[in-house]
Design a protein around this motif. Structure first.
Motif, mmCIF file in Angstrom:
data_model
loop_
_atom_site.group_PDB
_atom_site.id
_atom_site.type_symbol
_atom_site.label_atom_id
_atom_site.label_comp_id
_atom_site.label_asym_id
_atom_site.label_seq_id
_atom_site.Cartn_x
_atom_site.Cartn_y
_atom_site.Cartn_z
ATOM 1 N N GLU A 23 -27.484 -50.666 60.052
ATOM 2 C CA GLU A 23 -26.108 -50.182 60.040
ATOM 3 C C GLU A 23 -25.781 -49.629 58.655
ATOM 4 O O GLU A 23 -26.091 -50.238 57.641
ATOM 5 N N LEU A 177 -22.768 -52.569 54.172
ATOM 6 C CA LEU A 177 -22.455 -52.907 55.559
ATOM 7 C C LEU A 177 -23.146 -54.190 55.989
ATOM 8 O O LEU A 177 -22.578 -55.011 56.694
ATOM 9 N N ALA A 279 -11.491 -51.321 63.133
ATOM 10 C CA ALA A 279 -12.836 -51.694 63.564
ATOM 11 C C ALA A 279 -13.111 -51.126 64.946
ATOM 12 O O ALA A 279 -14.253 -50.838 65.299
ATOM 13 N N TYR A 312 -11.979 -47.793 57.351
ATOM 14 C CA TYR A 312 -13.069 -47.955 58.317
ATOM 15 C C TYR A 312 -14.264 -48.629 57.639
ATOM 16 O O TYR A 312 -14.349 -48.689 56.409
ATOM 17 N N ALA A 313 -15.206 -49.055 58.457
ATOM 18 C CA ALA A 313 -16.451 -49.601 57.916
ATOM 19 C C ALA A 313 -17.337 -48.492 57.366
ATOM 20 O O ALA A 313 -17.896 -48.605 56.280
ATOM 21 N N ASP A 314 -17.431 -47.372 58.112
ATOM 22 C CA ASP A 314 -18.411 -46.355 57.752
ATOM 23 C C ASP A 314 -18.069 -45.038 58.433
ATOM 24 O O ASP A 314 -17.476 -45.027 59.511
ATOM 25 N N ASP A 316 -20.078 -43.091 59.822
ATOM 26 C CA ASP A 316 -20.899 -42.920 61.021
ATOM 27 C C ASP A 316 -20.496 -43.890 62.124
ATOM 28 O O ASP A 316 -21.105 -43.914 63.184
ATOM 29 N N ASP A 317 -19.457 -44.684 61.859
ATOM 30 C CA ASP A 317 -19.014 -45.686 62.816
ATOM 31 C C ASP A 317 -18.324 -45.026 64.009
ATOM 32 O O ASP A 317 -17.625 -44.021 63.871
ATOM 33 N N THR A 318 -18.525 -45.612 65.179
ATOM 34 C CA THR A 318 -17.891 -45.080 66.385
ATOM 35 C C THR A 318 -16.372 -45.041 66.252
ATOM 36 O O THR A 318 -15.723 -44.106 66.729
ATOM 37 N N SER A 337 -18.244 -48.612 53.280
ATOM 38 C CA SER A 337 -19.620 -48.371 52.857
ATOM 39 C C SER A 337 -19.726 -47.388 51.697
ATOM 40 O O SER A 337 -20.777 -47.279 51.072
#
Length: 363
Positions: A23, A177, A279, A312-314, A316-318, A337
């Motif tokens: 991830e 991550l 998330a 957001y986390a990233d 590339d995150d959904t 990230s």
């Protein structure tokens, strides 16, 4: 004669790709989904490894079938290589993908994924318009799919390949991550801007909230303070009524408040920062921005004293890909990230003179 590498079943290749690219890897979906596993399988099947100077075209992946994939003797593999290079005559029964799937294989799985991160090489000296075979696994990457590797050997080989092939920034992004994945299973300890700590229930949203408080706030606010922090099911984690009252702001938990409210006390006029942690969903849309701005203006804040951030986390995150088209103009997006970066959805609609790119790049 080319020495063909051993063939690993597609399911096992799929599993290994998910281990190789953790991830946080850029475009991870492109290099870990089933179509990527089948692309790697076809390359292994025909011996398309750069050291062999043997290459494939994306359309060959579409022409593979389960029946052919089960025929793993060298003579069958060599015969299929020749056969798959010939113009197709009629439909291929049981083919893995439709003919037009070659475009996403080329543009996403290969160019936007495996080539970009050094797992697949492109044939040197080939014109961009040439229909000749172009792609092959790098020798070091192909070695990760040796069926003879034990789990321990595979883990060591993957780590060595990452060290040699993934950039420092990509490794750092993945490490950030992963730090969330191995957090305490029941609680996430958050250090607030004032140095105090609070516990939040474990989960992806809490991990992002922790990053906002500990990473985003000190990076992007001069003198950060936290007025409000909540978690799922509307549970209040922290509420600084004293600081809020000093700013003329009344925090009413009954109102539809965001996940976090930060304040920057550094500027001459304090900056109120509404943060939504995403998330899964819940980004700052135009409607959400309007509602939050009303809370601020009712407390006497001017619009230029209010900022809106979706965390957001990233990239590339959904969750980001699903909500990016709905993000409000005039708001920011921040990614756990990549903590040193922040994206601005700039809106020039309030300006009588449109700001130019030459000015924007100096921001």
């Amino acid at each position: 004669m080319t020495m063909l590498p051993p063939v690993l079943p597609v399911d096992d290749i799929h599993r290994r790709l998910q281990l190789i690219f953790p991830e946080g890897t850029a475009n991870r979906n492109y290099v870990t989904r089933e179509i990527a596993a089948k692309t790697v399988f076809v390359m292994l099947y025909v011996g398309a490894v750069d050291a062999n100077a043997r290459w494939i075209r994306p359309d060959q992946v579409t022409r593979m079938t389960d029946a052919r994939a089960a025929m793993t003797e060298d003579r069958h593999r060599e015969a299929w290589l020749v056969e798959s290079m010939r113009p197709a005559t009629g439909d291929i029964e049981g083919r893995w993908y439709a003919v037009n799937t070659r475009e996403p294989i080329r543009d996403e799985t290969l160019r936007g994924g495996l080539v970009l991160i050094g797992a697949v090489a492109e044939r040197p000296g080939l014109a961009t318009t040439s229909p000749s075979p172009r792609y092959a696994l790098t020798e070091s990457f192909s070695a990760l799919f040796d069926p003879a590797l034990t789990e321990e050997q595979l883990e060591e080989a993957i780590e060595a390949w990452r060290d040699a092939n993934l950039s420092a920034s990509a490794l750092a992004r993945a490490a950030i991550l992963r730090s969330g994945v191995i957090a305490d299973e029941t609680q996430v300890l958050v250090t607030l801007p004032n140095g105090q700590t609070r516990s939040m229930a474990a989960g992806p949203s809490s991990i992002i909230s922790k990053a906002v408080a500990e990473e985003f706030a000190p990076r992007f606010l001069e003198t950060p303070g936290l007025l409000w922090l909540s978690e799922s099911r509307n549970k209040v984690v922290e509420q600084d009524n004293q600081l809020a009252r000093s700013l003329g702001l009344t925090i009413d938990p009954e109102r539809n408040l965001p996940d976090m409210i930060l304040v920057d006390l550094g500027p001459e006029h304090p900056l109120l920062v509404f943060v939504e942690v995403v998330a899964t969903d819940g980004a700052i849309t135009e409607a959400r921005r309007t509602a939050l701005l009303m809370i601020a203006t009712e407390a006497g804040f001017r619009e230029n004293q209010v900022a809106f951030v979706t965390a957001y986390a990233d990239r590339d995150d959904t969750a980001f890909r699903r909500s990016v088209s709905e993000l409000a103009w005039g708001s920011f997006a921040w990614f756990m990230s990549e903590p040193d970066q922040v994206a601005l959805w700039h809106s020039g609609r309030e300006s009588p003179e449109r700001i130019k790119l030459s000015a924007l790049i100096r921001l």
